[in-house]
Write an enzyme that holds these catalytic residues in place. Structure first.
Site, PDB file in Angstrom:
ATOM      1  N   ASP A  64       0.822  -1.205   0.000  1.00 15.87           N
ATOM      2  CA  ASP A  64       0.000   0.000   0.000  1.00 15.87           C
ATOM      3  C   ASP A  64       0.866   1.270   0.000  1.00 15.87           C
ATOM      4  O   ASP A  64       1.688   1.453  -0.887  1.00 15.87           O
ATOM      5  CB  ASP A  64      -0.964  -0.073   1.195  1.00 15.87           C
ATOM      6  N   HIS A  86      -7.398  -6.634   0.037  1.00 10.02           N
ATOM      7  CA  HIS A  86      -6.316  -5.658   0.035  1.00 10.02           C
ATOM      8  C   HIS A  86      -5.190  -6.005   0.998  1.00 10.02           C
ATOM      9  O   HIS A  86      -4.011  -5.819   0.675  1.00 10.02           O
ATOM     10  CB  HIS A  86      -6.909  -4.299   0.398  1.00 10.02           C
TER      11      HIS A  86
END
Length: 300
Positions: free
Chosen positions: A112, A280
């Site tokens: 991320d 994610h």
């Protein structure tokens, strides 16, 4: 409690490394073997690596860092152009920390926001980064240029956090624990994948003075000065020279809205990767699948 509990990282030690005037980076290290830097995303800390660190530490000397503005690292006030939270400056923090720990050349595994810092670290300091693995992102420039309604609705925080201070900071600081639960819990897997100790670490860190501002500045920089740096690389045809592994979640927004391999092959010379059966938060949702990919990649 000032750091994640030691039972998340048994046998690891903590360090604070000064990387710039008034800036200290908090790191946790352990293991043995070739050096591997691990970088977290938003709104997390280095605690996100707790499920994969034991296996990685059997092969690597791990350095788990809290990014500038996050966790227990320094959170300096942002500059008018947000340059001191540019990925270039945040990457310099990590390079300085690794050198202070005796690692001149190392591998990087990053998720991320940390993956955006890692991209810039590899771009600006290619001799320092041997191999690079990035989790659940496409290049920042591509994601902003290709923003659709679907992406904007799913990644609403990208556009909330870049609003001028102090509005987003004030709203986050009103209930930091709820912000963590809402941002992370609204992804595909909800809150089920997260160890309560790790979730508590993320909530504690966001409640520290200056953290809300630090993470907003991270995003403000990405919507401005970082795009300028990325465009300059594109214009000069500068490509990442090291092997790059790109992994993303099949249930995530990056898979739904972008073509990660295509986008990374526009900025790197040697790219491989695939979607994993998760959302994610790969290191916490699918730790074994992640290890199956990264251990052979870094062993090469």
């Amino acid at each position: 409690m000032t750091t994640p509990p030691d039972d998340l990282f048994p046998g690891f030690t903590t360090h604070t490394v000064q990387t710039a005037p008034g800036v200290q980076i908090h790191v946790r290290s352990g293991g043995r073997g070739t050096p591997l830097l691990l970088l977290h995303g938003h709104p997390q800390t280095h605690a996100l690596w707790h499920r994969v660190a034991p296996a990685l530490a059997q092969h690597h000397t791990l350095v788990l860092a809290d990014l500038r503005g996050y966790g227990d690292s320094s959170k300096p006030p942002g500059e008018p152009d947000h340059a001191n939270y540019s990925k270039r400056v945040m990457a310099q923090d990590l390079l300085a920390a690794m050198r202070a720990l005796g690692h001149e050349r190392f591998d990087v595994l990053a998720h991320d926001r940390g993956a955006r810092v890692a991209h810039r670290l590899a771009q600006d300091h290619p001799r320092a980064v041997r191999r690079l693995a990035l989790l659940d992102i496409a290049p920042t420039l591509a994601m902003y240029r290709q923003t659709t309604e679907t992406f904007a609705r799913a990644y609403w925080h990208w556009f909330f956090l870049i609003q001028p201070a102090p509005l987003p900071e004030r709203l986050i600081e009103a209930d930091p624990a709820a912000y963590v639960r809402d941002v992370m819990g609204r992804r595909s897997a909800g809150l089920a994948p997260f160890d309560p100790r790790a979730l508590a670490a993320y909530q504690r860190a966001l409640a520290l003075p200056g953290t809300a501002h630090g993470l907003c500045e991270d995003y403000r920089a990405s919507a401005g000065i970082d795009l300028e740096h990325d465009q300059a690389d594109r214009d000069a045809h500068r490509l990442l020279p090291m092997p790059l592994l790109v992994l993303w979640g099949r249930e995530g927004v990056v898979h739904r809205c972008f073509q990660p391999l295509h986008e990374w092959r526009a900025v790197a010379t040697d790219v491989r990767g695939r979607a994993l059966d998760c959302g994610h938060y790969i290191a916490e949702e699918a730790p074994q699948a992640l290890l199956d990919e990264v251990l052979p990649f870094f062993a090469a």
